[in-house]
Design an enzyme around this catalytic site. Structure first.
Site, short mmCIF file in Angstrom:
data_model
loop_
_atom_site.label_atom_id
_atom_site.label_comp_id
_atom_site.label_asym_id
_atom_site.label_seq_id
_atom_site.Cartn_x
_atom_site.Cartn_y
_atom_site.Cartn_z
N TYR A 136 -20.78 -16.47 35.35
CA TYR A 136 -20.98 -17.91 34.82
C TYR A 136 -20.61 -18.80 35.85
O TYR A 136 -21.22 -20.01 35.96
CB TYR A 136 -20.53 -18.06 33.34
N ASP A 147 -13.92 -19.37 23.37
CA ASP A 147 -15.01 -18.96 24.04
C ASP A 147 -14.44 -18.45 25.24
O ASP A 147 -13.42 -19.01 25.99
CB ASP A 147 -15.80 -20.51 24.50
#
Length: 341
Positions: free
Chosen positions: A150, A76
């Site tokens: 993020y 990820d």
């Protein structure tokens, strides 16, 4: 040159092939019953990423089933902020969470934990040991802008408003975040290569939310920094840049970042891209994932248009974004027949 017998690696190095190599973004994942079974047995997403045996198995599943030309590491993009010291969790139905969000805390308050990257390198080694010799092993990382969105919001956010506000309000502090991500990314990708990766992709999934000036500052410049530093260490390892949503800014991205190949999202007209991008630049893409779900004539028409547009240049067939969880297996098989016929 080593690897020239691998179709994907050869095309990324500039060779044109009559039948383009093919892999699909998110090809290891929820549309595969074997993935769902393993996840049910092993637990949540992050547990799978950090179980090197499981992550290697997931990486290899689509290669065994479909014979793709590339295997992309199962991991990820938020592993990098996790290694920079933020806590990372994946909540069911909510997506990833990073804490503390940097709109409430300073980058200097984080304590880097680079050893959090070590299990990813073990996964690469395990995949490399089992990969068919004709398949290329792809590593990846998130590009600094997308990762920073993020880190600042602590989660995915609509239109990346928090990060864009932060960048306007305090460009010096935002630049420090971007720089920290870029430096960690160079080390991360370099260690992936040392473990066995043969090409890498930089995912800038939220590049399309920026104005032209911000795109130059927060997408082009940081990616150029990564590519330049990475190439000092690994001059022969291809780098694919994927600035989703870049649109008319793709030409500047291709010229200024130094990437070896450019990924196109599904909103880019392949005929336009073929005419506007440098003729020798390998392109990757760019089938709409929903056309793959539709299958049949819609899939054949869309795939044929892409293949025709890029028939005179190095081309890697791929989707314009990740494969969706409800994609039928037989439609993937239909796509492979279309590309390889």
């Amino acid at each position: 040159m080593p690897g020239q017998d691998k179709p994907l690696l050869a095309v990324l190095r500039g060779e044109k092939r009559e039948k383009p190599p093919v892999w699909l973004m998110r090809q290891a994942g929820r549309y595969l019953p074997e993935y769902r079974a393993l996840r049910a047995d092993k637990g949540g997403f992050l547990a799978l990423v950090y179980d090197s045996d499981a992550a290697a198995e997931i990486t290899l599943q689509p290669i065994r089933r479909f014979g793709f030309d590339g295997a992309i590491l199962f991991s990820d993009i938020l592993i990098v902020p996790y290694a920079l010291g933020q806590d990372l969790a994946f909540e069911a139905g909510e997506g990833p969470r990073l804490s503390p969000p940097l709109m409430d805390a300073a980058l200097e308050a984080l304590q880097a934990v680079p050893e959090r990257l070590e299990p990813i390198y073990r996964t690469v080694e395990k995949v490399k040991a089992s990969l068919p010799p004709e398949a290329t092993l792809l590593g990846f990382a998130g590009s600094p802008w997308t990762v920073a969105t993020y880190m600042i919001a602590g989660r995915g956010s609509k239109e990346q408003a928090e990060a864009r506000r932060y960048a306007y309000r305090d460009p010096a502090a935002f630049s420090e975040i971007i720089g920290a991500v870029a430096d960690m990314t160079v080390d991360y990708l370099s260690s992936q290569v040392a473990a066995g990766v043969e090409a890498v992709q930089l995912f800038d999934s939220w590049a399309g939310s920026l104005s032209p000036a911000q795109f130059e500052q927060w997408v082009i410049a940081p990616n150029a920094r990564i590519v330049s530093a990475f190439k000092v260490r690994h001059p022969d390892v291809p780098v694919i840049g994927f600035p989703k949503g870049a649109g008319g800014k793709l030409g500047a991205y291709a010229r200024e970042t130094g990437v070896d190949a450019i990924g196109l999202d599904e909103t880019v007209d392949p005929v336009w891209a073929a005419a506007e991008l440098p003729k020798s630049l390998p392109v990757q893409g760019n089938l709409d994932p929903l056309a793959l779900i539709a299958g049949g004539e819609a899939l054949e028409s869309a795939a044929s248009r892409i293949l025709s547009a890029f028939e005179d240049r190095p081309h890697v067939f791929n989707l314009g974004h990740g494969i969706l969880p409800d994609t039928p297996i037989d439609h993937v098989e239909q796509l492979l027949r279309l590309v390889r016929r």
